[in-house]
Design a protein around this motif. Structure first.
Motif, short mmCIF file in Angstrom:
data_model
loop_
_atom_site.label_atom_id
_atom_site.label_comp_id
_atom_site.label_asym_id
_atom_site.label_seq_id
_atom_site.Cartn_x
_atom_site.Cartn_y
_atom_site.Cartn_z
N VAL A 166 0.86 -1.28 -0.14
CA VAL A 166 0.21 0.12 0.19
C VAL A 166 0.94 1.29 -0.05
N HIS A 167 0.70 1.93 -0.95
CA HIS A 167 1.51 3.18 -1.06
C HIS A 167 0.93 4.44 -0.98
N TYR A 168 -0.69 4.15 -1.22
CA TYR A 168 -1.53 5.40 -1.09
C TYR A 168 -2.69 4.90 -0.71
N TRP A 169 -3.15 5.45 0.58
CA TRP A 169 -4.49 5.20 1.11
C TRP A 169 -5.28 6.22 0.57
N HIS A 170 -6.51 5.89 0.67
CA HIS A 170 -7.58 6.78 0.54
C HIS A 170 -8.03 7.30 1.96
N TYR A 171 -7.22 8.04 2.48
CA TYR A 171 -7.26 8.44 4.21
C TYR A 171 -6.83 9.84 4.38
N LEU A 172 -7.98 10.51 5.06
CA LEU A 172 -7.68 11.54 5.69
C LEU A 172 -7.93 11.55 7.18
N PRO A 173 -6.97 12.07 7.66
CA PRO A 173 -6.91 11.91 9.36
C PRO A 173 -7.95 12.85 9.96
N GLU A 174 -8.62 12.41 10.98
CA GLU A 174 -9.69 12.73 11.65
C GLU A 174 -8.80 13.89 12.56
N GLN A 175 -9.60 14.81 13.12
CA GLN A 175 -9.01 15.77 14.06
C GLN A 175 -8.38 15.15 15.35
N GLU A 176 -8.64 14.18 15.86
CA GLU A 176 -7.83 13.64 16.92
C GLU A 176 -6.51 12.99 16.36
N GLU A 177 -6.71 12.50 15.14
CA GLU A 177 -5.54 11.83 14.78
C GLU A 177 -4.45 12.89 14.03
N GLU A 178 -5.14 14.13 13.80
CA GLU A 178 -3.98 15.18 13.42
C GLU A 178 -3.37 15.66 14.59
N GLU A 179 -4.09 15.72 15.76
CA GLU A 179 -3.47 16.03 16.86
C GLU A 179 -2.22 14.97 17.43
N ILE A 180 -2.57 13.77 17.02
CA ILE A 180 -1.51 12.75 17.31
C ILE A 180 -0.27 12.92 16.50
N LEU A 181 -0.70 13.20 15.24
CA LEU A 181 0.57 13.55 14.21
C LEU A 181 1.21 14.60 14.57
N GLU A 182 0.55 15.79 14.98
CA GLU A 182 1.40 17.07 15.49
C GLU A 182 2.23 16.62 16.83
N SER A 183 1.72 15.84 17.73
CA SER A 183 2.57 15.22 18.80
C SER A 183 3.98 14.40 18.31
N ALA A 184 3.54 13.63 17.14
CA ALA A 184 4.84 12.89 16.68
C ALA A 184 5.79 13.86 16.20
N LEU A 185 5.31 14.80 15.36
CA LEU A 185 6.28 15.76 14.70
C LEU A 185 7.34 16.43 15.98
N SER A 186 6.43 16.71 17.02
CA SER A 186 7.23 17.22 18.47
C SER A 186 8.06 16.29 18.80
N LEU A 187 7.94 15.09 19.07
CA LEU A 187 8.64 13.91 19.51
C LEU A 187 9.75 13.76 18.46
N SER A 188 9.63 13.63 17.26
CA SER A 188 10.61 13.62 16.35
C SER A 188 11.80 14.82 16.21
N LYS A 189 11.56 15.82 16.81
CA LYS A 189 12.15 16.93 17.06
C LYS A 189 12.89 17.34 18.22
N LYS A 190 12.41 16.30 19.15
CA LYS A 190 12.86 16.30 20.69
C LYS A 190 14.44 16.09 20.56
N ALA A 191 15.20 16.66 21.37
CA ALA A 191 16.57 16.41 21.83
C ALA A 191 17.12 14.88 21.76
#
Length: 172
Positions: free
Chosen positions: A6-31
């Motif tokens: 699967v390279h492309y899902w027909h998928y649009l994150p819901e609001q809660e998932e968007e917030e989790i993805l934002e948290s993941a971005l913050s985690l990935s930028k952590k020292a």
């Protein structure tokens, strides 16, 4: 059932998932720190619900994987090394991503660990270096079908740069 690339899902994150993805971005930028991979694996576990999360480093010959973090139901277990040939990880390495929604143990009958853990579903994503070198895998496994695999793949993709950086650091 064959594995599903699967390279492309027909998928649009819901609001809660968007917030989790934002948290993941913050985690990935952590020292960087000694337990960052554990923190990332636990984050994946908490937000995907997968019973098992494995982050591993591939050998230079791509024949073996050494787990750097292995989580079962939120607990960090001892690391181990295993041959990738004859496992769904081999497919993830060769295809860059693979997802087996069910029956993975029957598809890979020689993989004794899948049998022992009674794994039904597998999702694996290849980790590439900046130079496109195959350096590791992030794997989710469960005794039931992995819930929302599109979100799980998206989450792992967001965290992949941090995982790649940690694998590179550990290789030095």
């Amino acid at each position: 059932m064959e594995y599903s690339r699967v390279h492309y899902w027909h998928y649009l994150p819901e609001q809660e998932e968007e917030e989790i993805l934002e948290s993941a971005l913050s985690l990935s930028k952590k020292a960087r720190h000694d337990s960052l991979l554990n923190e990332i694996a636990l984050f994946i576990y908490q937000h995907t619900g997968a019973q098992y999360v494995l982050i591993g480093r591939l050998s230079d010959t791509l024949t073996h994987m050494h787990s750097l973090v292995f989580i079962e139901n939120g607990l960090v277990l001892e690391n181990f090394t295993y041959p990738v040939y004859g496992t769904p990880c081999y497919e993830a390495v060769s295809q860059k991503f693979c997802y087996y929604p069910c029956g993975v143990t029957e598809i890979f009958p020689e993989d004794e660990e899948l049998k022992t853990l009674q794994i039904e579903s597998y999702l694996g994503t290849l980790i590439l270096s900046e130079d496109q070198e195959q350096i590791g895998l992030t794997v989710l496994m469960d005794q039931k079908q992995i819930a929302n695999p599109a979100f799980a793949e998206h989450l792992v993709t967001v965290l992949s740069p941090a995982i790649e950086e940690e694998i590179k650091t550990l290789r030095l």
